[in-house]
Design a protein around this motif. Sequence first.
Motif, mmCIF file in Angstrom:
data_model
loop_
_atom_site.group_PDB
_atom_site.id
_atom_site.type_symbol
_atom_site.label_atom_id
_atom_site.label_comp_id
_atom_site.label_asym_id
_atom_site.label_seq_id
_atom_site.Cartn_x
_atom_site.Cartn_y
_atom_site.Cartn_z
ATOM 1 N N LYS A 396 0.813 -1.221 0.000
ATOM 2 C CA LYS A 396 0.000 0.000 0.000
ATOM 3 C C LYS A 396 0.846 1.270 0.000
ATOM 4 O O LYS A 396 0.429 2.300 -0.518
ATOM 5 N N CYS A 402 0.157 4.982 1.264
ATOM 6 C CA CYS A 402 -0.765 4.705 2.377
ATOM 7 C C CYS A 402 -0.261 5.322 3.686
ATOM 8 O O CYS A 402 0.925 5.319 3.975
ATOM 9 N N GLU A 403 -1.190 5.848 4.471
ATOM 10 C CA GLU A 403 -0.838 6.430 5.772
ATOM 11 C C GLU A 403 -1.319 5.545 6.922
ATOM 12 O O GLU A 403 -1.421 5.999 8.055
ATOM 13 N N SER A 404 -1.628 4.295 6.612
ATOM 14 C CA SER A 404 -2.026 3.315 7.637
ATOM 15 C C SER A 404 -3.183 3.777 8.498
ATOM 16 O O SER A 404 -3.131 3.675 9.723
ATOM 17 N N CYS A 405 -4.224 4.257 7.863
ATOM 18 C CA CYS A 405 -5.378 4.700 8.664
ATOM 19 C C CYS A 405 -6.156 3.506 9.207
ATOM 20 O O CYS A 405 -6.951 3.654 10.135
ATOM 21 N N CYS A 408 -9.703 1.541 5.196
ATOM 22 C CA CYS A 408 -9.390 1.941 3.826
ATOM 23 C C CYS A 408 -10.612 2.454 3.053
ATOM 24 O O CYS A 408 -11.697 1.875 3.125
ATOM 25 N N GLY A 409 -10.379 3.552 2.307
ATOM 26 C CA GLY A 409 -11.483 4.142 1.538
ATOM 27 C C GLY A 409 -11.140 4.314 0.072
ATOM 28 O O GLY A 409 -11.822 5.065 -0.631
ATOM 29 N N ILE A 410 -10.115 3.594 -0.413
ATOM 30 C CA ILE A 410 -9.677 3.826 -1.800
ATOM 31 C C ILE A 410 -10.767 3.490 -2.812
ATOM 32 O O ILE A 410 -10.849 4.117 -3.863
ATOM 33 N N CYS A 417 -5.859 7.116 -2.602
ATOM 34 C CA CYS A 417 -5.988 7.194 -1.147
ATOM 35 C C CYS A 417 -6.562 8.554 -0.719
ATOM 36 O O CYS A 417 -5.961 9.590 -0.994
ATOM 37 N N PRO A 418 -7.698 8.564 -0.027
ATOM 38 C CA PRO A 418 -8.266 9.845 0.414
ATOM 39 C C PRO A 418 -7.494 10.473 1.577
ATOM 40 O O PRO A 418 -7.685 11.650 1.880
ATOM 41 N N GLU A 419 -6.629 9.684 2.209
ATOM 42 C CA GLU A 419 -5.848 10.230 3.332
ATOM 43 C C GLU A 419 -4.601 10.949 2.814
ATOM 44 O O GLU A 419 -4.394 12.120 3.091
ATOM 45 N N ARG A 427 -14.152 11.877 1.731
ATOM 46 C CA ARG A 427 -14.530 10.567 1.191
ATOM 47 C C ARG A 427 -15.881 10.614 0.487
ATOM 48 O O ARG A 427 -16.315 9.631 -0.081
ATOM 49 N N SER A 482 -5.850 -2.733 7.581
ATOM 50 C CA SER A 482 -7.145 -2.393 6.969
ATOM 51 C C SER A 482 -7.741 -3.624 6.292
ATOM 52 O O SER A 482 -8.954 -3.739 6.168
HETATM 53 S S1 SF4 Z 1 -7.424 4.988 2.888
HETATM 54 FE FE1 SF4 Z 1 -6.373 3.019 2.481
HETATM 55 S S2 SF4 Z 1 -4.511 3.612 1.411
HETATM 56 FE FE2 SF4 Z 1 -5.297 5.466 2.422
HETATM 57 S S3 SF4 Z 1 -4.310 5.551 4.445
HETATM 58 FE FE3 SF4 Z 1 -6.221 4.433 4.738
HETATM 59 S S4 SF4 Z 1 -5.618 2.272 4.483
HETATM 60 FE FE4 SF4 Z 1 -3.976 3.478 3.601
#
Ligand code: SF4
Length: 499
Positions: A396, A402-405, A408-410, A417-419, A427, A482
């Motif tokens: 990722k 990826c910011e490891s939220c 995941c909302g891709i 990646c929305p983050e 989103r 995620s």
């Molecule tokens: S939305 Fe997906 S790709 Fe973006 S930070 Fe979160 S887990 Fe990572």
Amino acid sequence: MRSFNDALSDPHKFIVTLELVPGRESSGRSIGAIHSICRDAAEDGRITAVSITDSPGGNPALSPDVLGSEIRSYGLDVIVHFTCRDTNRVGMESRALQLAHMGMKNILALTGDYSGKGFGGRGTPVFDFDSVVLTSMLNDLNRRLIKSGHSEIFQIGCAVSPFKYTEAETWVQYKKLDRKIEAGSSFVITQLGYDAGKYAELLQYKAQQGDSTPVLASLYVLDRRSARPMHANRIPGVHVSDKLYEKVMQEWSVEGEGMGHAIERSARLGVILKGLGYRGIHIGGIHKSFDDVAAILDRMEELEDDWQQFLPEFCENHEGFYLYEKKEKENGTPFQPAQANGRLIDNCHYLFLRKAHDLFFDKGAAMAPVYRKISSSLEKKNMSWVLKRVVEDPFKKLFLSCESCGDCGIQHVGFLCPESGCPKHTRNGPCGGSNDGYCEVNQDRLCVWVRAYHRMKRHGEAEQLSQEFIPPRQWELKGSSSWINFHLDRDHQGRRKAA
Ligand code: SF4
């Protein structure tokens, strides 16, 4: 007090509201001017409500909540701007409860400008919600208020910017408007601009959607000082063309004449907006005296019957995209995305991630129970970190920054990646701040929603973008896998299913 709510429910009432902007002071000249404008407005009787901004530009300013409660004592109703920038969902709900307690029920729900500078530097941009989720939260509060016997509930409004001149921005902007209406917006206020074609486009789009939510059009009294940053795209979502900018500069170069021209322009645009079918106007750019507003309204009464003769002044003939004209011009020619650079790579990226998503993250697929079992077993053995560190993170990070939220909302943003891709973590569609396809904050980067639109349009899938409400991300999942969260129904999608 004249109620904004009553005015909205009367289809024959042409509504006039005023937007006032408190400064970075608790009292003093600018606050004194706001009080004096409001006292005069209440006495004049033609203003239905005043709206008060919420730290515009992300810079500290006196709270609209406290100022609004003072203004209500003059007999004027108030619309409070409510942004998602400065507090998280807990703070936002507390603020909403406070507003309900104070009797301030008209709220303009906004994602908000990006963070500006406060004491010691730039503030943390929170953006826990976007405007669609905020609207949904306020609507939920309404349901609770009704249940507990309250008759007065929040009147929730939203903003839209029709002044977008690329196909992608126009499309995603209007789709987001649809989501705001679905989430519970009962009135709309436009961003400001001076293009009658775009004002007409918005109403045509709404009519096509069968959406009868009342729309107020912003009308800004343009002077030399405000025209400069607007023309230079320093005010997010606002459009002032080169031609208009030059005209304003010339008008204000003759001493004592500038304001007269500004009032005349506002009155002419005001009657056009009324003629086009807007339910009202939302006047901004008033800093010192109510006299300028009264002059605009007086002049509108004189010009009203001849509104069509002023249309050419506000037809910009912008070379950019117009939703309805374009369809006629296109004459069946397929749309060609403007984003030429990196097109092949971008396309491969989209197709690859879409395929991977279909294979591994479709809960209706034959293999879904197997993935669930594996996820559950890894969790039980306390081994989910192995999957995350060895496979998920490298994959990722490489493909999505990826910011490891952990939530995941891709899949909602064209497999972007929305983050990491959006500074406001939207989103449910873009904010209104993009300019010519570029992000309001990172101005050298395309808006992530514009990118999503282009890549999906190539495959005839743009219709799927922003088609449904996306719940907010679950912060407690930050740093966890995620993939496992998805298969064990812990992420926003699982919560939605459970709700
Ligand atoms: S939305 Fe997906 S790709 Fe973006 S930070 Fe979160 S887990 Fe990572």
